[in-house]
Design an enzyme around this catalytic site. Structure first.
Site, PDB file in Angstrom:
ATOM      1  N   CYS A 161      54.636  42.892  40.080  1.00  0.00           N
ATOM      2  CA  CYS A 161      53.346  43.225  40.693  1.00  0.00           C
ATOM      3  C   CYS A 161      53.326  42.809  42.158  1.00  0.00           C
ATOM      4  O   CYS A 161      52.842  43.547  43.021  1.00  0.00           O
ATOM      5  CB  CYS A 161      52.218  42.548  39.921  1.00  0.00           C
ATOM      6  SG  CYS A 161      50.561  42.966  40.509  1.00  0.00           S
TER       7      CYS A 161
ATOM      8  N   GLY B 215      45.493  34.122  47.890  1.00  0.00           N
ATOM      9  CA  GLY B 215      45.331  32.733  47.470  1.00  0.00           C
ATOM     10  C   GLY B 215      46.581  32.132  46.876  1.00  0.00           C
ATOM     11  O   GLY B 215      46.503  31.131  46.152  1.00  0.00           O
TER      12      GLY B 215
ATOM     13  N   GLY C 191      39.121  34.930  41.558  1.00  0.00           N
ATOM     14  CA  GLY C 191      39.358  33.530  41.252  1.00  0.00           C
ATOM     15  C   GLY C 191      39.019  32.625  42.415  1.00  0.00           C
ATOM     16  O   GLY C 191      38.698  33.085  43.519  1.00  0.00           O
ATOM     17  N   VAL C 192      39.131  31.323  42.175  1.00  0.00           N
ATOM     18  CA  VAL C 192      38.748  30.345  43.194  1.00  0.00           C
ATOM     19  C   VAL C 192      39.743  30.319  44.353  1.00  0.00           C
ATOM     20  O   VAL C 192      39.351  30.128  45.515  1.00  0.00           O
ATOM     21  CB  VAL C 192      38.593  28.943  42.564  1.00  0.00           C
ATOM     22  CG1 VAL C 192      39.899  28.440  41.987  1.00  0.00           C
ATOM     23  CG2 VAL C 192      38.034  27.950  43.575  1.00  0.00           C
ATOM     24  N   ASP C 193      41.031  30.505  44.077  1.00  0.00           N
ATOM     25  CA  ASP C 193      42.035  30.409  45.136  1.00  0.00           C
ATOM     26  C   ASP C 193      41.866  31.497  46.193  1.00  0.00           C
ATOM     27  O   ASP C 193      41.886  31.217  47.399  1.00  0.00           O
ATOM     28  CB  ASP C 193      43.443  30.485  44.536  1.00  0.00           C
ATOM     29  CG  ASP C 193      43.766  29.303  43.641  1.00  0.00           C
ATOM     30  OD1 ASP C 193      43.297  28.190  43.947  1.00  0.00           O
ATOM     31  OD2 ASP C 193      44.473  29.487  42.641  1.00  0.00           O
ATOM     32  N   SER C 194      41.704  32.735  45.766  1.00  0.00           N
ATOM     33  CA  SER C 194      41.551  33.822  46.739  1.00  0.00           C
ATOM     34  C   SER C 194      40.239  33.698  47.500  1.00  0.00           C
ATOM     35  O   SER C 194      40.163  34.058  48.686  1.00  0.00           O
ATOM     36  CB  SER C 194      41.644  35.185  46.054  1.00  0.00           C
ATOM     37  OG  SER C 194      40.616  35.361  45.097  1.00  0.00           O
TER      38      SER C 194
ATOM     39  N   CYS D  13      48.275  39.882  32.516  1.00  0.00           N
ATOM     40  CA  CYS D  13      46.930  40.447  32.662  1.00  0.00           C
ATOM     41  C   CYS D  13      46.684  41.646  31.762  1.00  0.00           C
ATOM     42  O   CYS D  13      45.552  41.879  31.341  1.00  0.00           O
ATOM     43  CB  CYS D  13      46.651  40.796  34.121  1.00  0.00           C
ATOM     44  SG  CYS D  13      47.636  42.161  34.784  1.00  0.00           S
TER      45      CYS D  13
ATOM     46  N   ALA E  39      42.866  39.801  49.819  1.00  0.00           N
ATOM     47  CA  ALA E  39      42.966  40.275  48.436  1.00  0.00           C
ATOM     48  C   ALA E  39      42.159  39.334  47.556  1.00  0.00           C
ATOM     49  O   ALA E  39      42.506  38.169  47.399  1.00  0.00           O
ATOM     50  CB  ALA E  39      44.426  40.309  47.999  1.00  0.00           C
ATOM     51  N   MET E  40      41.076  39.827  46.987  1.00  0.00           N
ATOM     52  CA  MET E  40      40.138  39.010  46.214  1.00  0.00           C
ATOM     53  C   MET E  40      40.343  39.257  44.723  1.00  0.00           C
ATOM     54  O   MET E  40      39.951  40.298  44.196  1.00  0.00           O
ATOM     55  CB  MET E  40      38.699  39.343  46.612  1.00  0.00           C
ATOM     56  CG  MET E  40      38.413  39.245  48.104  1.00  0.00           C
ATOM     57  SD  MET E  40      38.562  37.555  48.740  1.00  0.00           S
ATOM     58  CE  MET E  40      37.146  36.782  47.941  1.00  0.00           C
ATOM     59  N   SER E  41      40.959  38.304  44.038  1.00  0.00           N
ATOM     60  CA  SER E  41      41.225  38.468  42.610  1.00  0.00           C
ATOM     61  C   SER E  41      40.008  38.186  41.753  1.00  0.00           C
ATOM     62  O   SER E  41      39.952  38.587  40.590  1.00  0.00           O
ATOM     63  CB  SER E  41      42.358  37.533  42.189  1.00  0.00           C
ATOM     64  OG  SER E  41      41.927  36.174  42.271  1.00  0.00           O
TER      65      SER E  41
END
Length: 378
Positions: free
Chosen positions: A101, A125, A10-13, A199, A6-8
């Site tokens: 969510c 992430g 952001g850096v974490d994902s 969000c 799951a790619m948001s």
């Protein structure tokens, strides 16, 4: 293992997906389009789920050499998260949309589709850990980085869901190391700021956003004895512990500020009082779920020792709890913190821990004031 990352954006994902690739998994990236509302899709929005985020997610996948897709979950997000958020405020409760969510979108709708397509796990992430317990069953645990730990918002996950979760950042001791790793990997999101807002309310004006969706009407502000002190513009826009926005012309007898103690939407009343009246010594929770195997005491209704957290990144306090059914026979929890807690609001989520393990969660239904109630029974 076939993994859906799951790619948001952001850096974490991005780093989590990179580590999944390094581990030899067959990784596919997916970005969730959760909203078509202009306020969250404009370039430069402070919330997550923006057009910029989708572009950043695509660039990260391109850098990692993995396929990238965008899935439109906006309709389900609107129904299960946004509409739920509005309904909770209409009922005088304080919801956590990130928790909802995770429960209904990221680890329900997304995971369901992933399994249908033949994936073995969903990689995110999140800063949390899935570890085997003493009996071999999977448990949810806090991450190594206490400052970034997100196990609280994942407390809604069930044992079946944990079996398909991959959290590669679990043992990373700091966010700075994640950013440094992203820079070394040439990921363009290495220095991208974290998102902190709801969000779908990127400007942070929750009251203004709600006013456009709830029929707010003026009503009385009263003290615990029912004496009218002022007028509010809409009870549903207030939350327990709030001080800002109270139009009270009459000062308190002791000269101290007043805070929202209770929201009564059916009467359109807001009850206010001194800070000390926010102290809570007993909490009841509804719609409980266990993150893994229930504790043995759950079968008998006996008290068990635990620790309680009732807001994301909030303090964790020692407590005891027991599983009890309400008058209608619905399962629930009764929780007694070791010391009074301040600012607990109906609608928040109570997450119970034992050590680093997340035991489970329940939605707070009632929070009894320590100074206005009788001593607790055993």
């Amino acid at each position: 293992m076939k993994v859906l990352a799951a790619m948001s954006g952001g850096v974490d994902s991005a780093v989590a997906a990179a580590r999944a690739v390094d581990a030899g998994h067959d990784v596919v990236g997916v970005h969730l389009a959760l909203s078509r509302m202009p306020g969250t899709l404009r370039t430069g929005s402070r919330g997550c789920c923006t057009i910029e985020d989708a572009s950043d997610a695509w660039r990260a996948c391109e850098r990692l050499g993995i396929p990238f897709y965008t899935w439109d979950f906006s309709e389900r997000f609107a129904e299960d998260v946004v509409d739920d958020f509005v309904a909770e405020y209409e009922a005088g409760r304080t919801p956590n949309p990130c928790m909802r969510c995770n429960e209904r979108i990221k680890f329900a709708a997304l995971l369901e589709r992933a399994l249908e397509l033949g994936f073995d796990a969903v990689c995110t992430g999140h800063y949390a850990a899935v570890r085997p317990g003493p009996d071999g069953s999977l448990e949810l645990h806090r991450a190594a980085d206490d400052a970034k730990d997100q196990s609280y918002v994942l407390g809604v996950l069930t044992a079946d869901q944990l079996a398909h979760c991959l959290f590669p950042l679990a043992d990373t001791p700091s966010k700075e190391l994640v950013r440094a790793e992203a820079a070394e990997r040439g990921l363009s999101v290495a220095a991208k700021p974290d998102s902190h807002d709801i969000c779908f309310i990127p400007d942070g004006d929750t009251r203004g956003w709600l006013a456009e969706r709830i029929d707010l009407a003026p009503g009385p502000i009263v003290d615990p004895e029912g004496q009218e002190l002022g007028t509010h513009a809409g009870a549903q826009a207030f939350t327990v512990g709030q001080r800002k926005g109270l139009a009270i012309g009459r000062p308190a007898p002791d000269g101290k500020p007043r805070f929202v103690l209770e929201v009564r939407p059916k009467e359109n009343k807001v009850v206010v009082g001194g800070r000390e009246l926010l102290d809570v010594d007993r909490i009841t929770g509804i719609r409980p779920s266990w993150a893994g195997a229930p504790v043995p005491e759950a079968r008998t209704g006996a008290w068990f020792d635990c620790a309680l957290q009732f807001r994301a990144h909030g303090e964790i306090v020692e407590a005891r709890a027991r599983q009890r059914a309400d008058a209608a026979g619905h399962p629930g929890w009764e929780i007694e913190p070791a010391r009074p807690l301040r600012g607990v609001a109906p609608g928040q989520t109570a997450v119970l821990y034992r050590g680093t393990r997340v035991l489970g969660q329940a939605t707070i239904d009632t929070a009894r004031n320590a100074r206005l109630s009788a001593p607790a029974d055993a």
